[in-house]
Design an enzyme around this catalytic site. Structure first.
Site, PDB file in Angstrom:
ATOM      1  N   GLU A 117      41.509  26.319  77.318  1.00  0.00           N
ATOM      2  CA  GLU A 117      41.623  24.749  77.655  1.00  0.00           C
ATOM      3  C   GLU A 117      43.174  24.223  77.945  1.00  0.00           C
ATOM      4  OE1 GLU A 117      39.303  22.919  78.062  1.00  0.00           O
ATOM      5  OE2 GLU A 117      37.607  24.125  77.504  1.00  0.00           O
ATOM      6  N   TYR A 173      41.771  15.243  74.511  1.00  0.00           N
ATOM      7  CA  TYR A 173      40.827  15.780  75.333  1.00  0.00           C
ATOM      8  C   TYR A 173      40.564  17.476  74.628  1.00  0.00           C
ATOM      9  CZ  TYR A 173      39.177  19.711  78.204  1.00  0.00           C
ATOM     10  OH  TYR A 173      38.280  20.499  78.747  1.00  0.00           O
ATOM     11  N   ASP A 201      37.645  14.374  80.118  1.00  0.00           N
ATOM     12  CA  ASP A 201      38.672  15.085  81.179  1.00  0.00           C
ATOM     13  C   ASP A 201      38.274  14.098  82.541  1.00  0.00           C
ATOM     14  OD1 ASP A 201      36.302  16.252  82.098  1.00  0.00           O
ATOM     15  OD2 ASP A 201      37.443  17.804  83.046  1.00  0.00           O
TER      16      ASP A 201
END
Length: 330
Positions: A31, A114, A132
DNA sequence: CAGTCGTGGGC
DNA sequence: TGCCCAAGACT
């Protein structure tokens, strides 16, 4: 949505196979690497990174120099600093394991709204709402939602309690493969029949985006000081642009082409008949190239003499790698 | 909150 | 070819 995901699921190095538990370390690392960075760019870097540092403990023990060098070329170098700090915090404060709630994850360095939601949902099955740029685009079109709060509220409303992680990844896959910015492939979309923007025919008007200012042009000089087979490298200041990265010495980056007045050492500098152009997020840079042959003397501060033939292992950000290539190692 | 912070790929 | 864009965070 989940049926579409199950049918079109992509195999990615950080993605658990169906029925298997996700590895929180790998979910987190992926991520962070994927922040503003494409899957194609991240994939080989993720493979190399996890081969070298497979878990929080190994990464927490790595030196800052090794971490920054390993990140070189990926951009947004604060991510690498925060990655190292986060690994240390997880080991020191959480016994080597992530906390499982969105709120606790959010407190760790480099983990924002996020990423906290993505880890909570994908690694721990929490029903967190992941927003996102892909999800924002899909949801904005689904509901013709014009503001970020409206998009957020709609996204929360459609997040399922079960399989929230798969749902998040499904929405992101949909956004990257079908509901794309310019020419969305609506005829392939599983949500076509419930999409308000498709019905209205104004898909590309969502999400609503603000006009951006033009990027200014800046100029600078790169100084290539060579002593024998080695070139002088410096360490940039820990924060700011390219912060903490090894670099070729440069003068200031300003609005007008400068002279050679800011050379790192006194020498007989020769201006090369070439320049290097590089675009950063908020300005374009044109660099003049100055070279000099010098004696291999002691260097101040963080500067080192680095063998030219192994410059590829110095961990130089792309702008400096470009300059080195333009000079040709001479 | 608007500016800062990289890079590579697509069209 | 120049512009837009990407699985954002931090201040």
């Amino acid at each position: 949505m989940l049926a579409w995901y199950d049918a079109h699921r992509r195999e990615l190095p950080w993605r658990a196979r169906p029925g298997e538990a996700a590895d929180p370390y790998r979910v987190w690392l992926s991520e962070v690497m994927l922040q503003q960075t494409t899957v194609a760019t991240v994939t080989p870097r993720f493979q190399a990174w996890t081969a070298r540092w497979p878990d929080f403990r190994s990464l927490a023990q790595a030196s800052d120099d090794d971490v920054m060098t390993a990140w070189a070329g990926l951009g947004y170098y604060a991510r690498a600093r925060n990655l190292a700090a986060c690994a240390k915090a997880v080991v020191a404060e959480h016994g080597g394991h992530f906390p499982t709630t969105e709120a606790a994850l959010r407190k760790l360095p480099g983990i924002g709204d996020y990423t906290a939601a993505a880890i909570a949902a994908i690694a721990f099955g929490e029903p967190a709402t992941v927003v996102d740029a892909n999800v924002e685009r899909v949801v904005a079109r689904l509901f013709r939602a014009a503001t970020k709060p409206a998009v957020r509220a709609a996204a929360e409303a459609i997040t399922p309690r079960d399989r929230a992680g798969d749902f998040a990844q499904a929405m992101m896959d949909l956004g990257s493969a079908i509901c794309i910015p310019r020419k969305p492939r609506c005829l392939l979309c599983p949500l076509r029949d419930v999409c308000a923007a498709f019905a209205a025919g104004d898909q590309v008007a969502f999400p609503v985006k603000t006009a951006k200012a033009r990027k200014p042009q800046r100029y600078g000089t790169i100084f290539w000081a060579q002593a024998g087979d080695a070139v002088m490298l410096v360490r940039r200041p820990p924060k700011g642009l390219l912060g903490g990265m090894r670099a070729l010495p440069t003068g200031p980056w300003v609005g007008e082409p400068p002279g050679t007045t800011d050379a790192p050492i006194a020498a007989d500098w020769t201006m090369r008949n070439a320049t290097v152009a590089h675009g950063f997020t908020h300005f374009d840079l044109q660099l003049a190239l100055a070279t000099a042959r010098v004696e291999r003397h002691a260097l101040p501060g963080d500067a080192v003499w680095w063998p030219v033939e192994s410059l590829g292992e110095a961990g130089l950000p792309t702008v400096f790698a470009k300059a080195a290539k333009a000079i040709g190692g001479a």
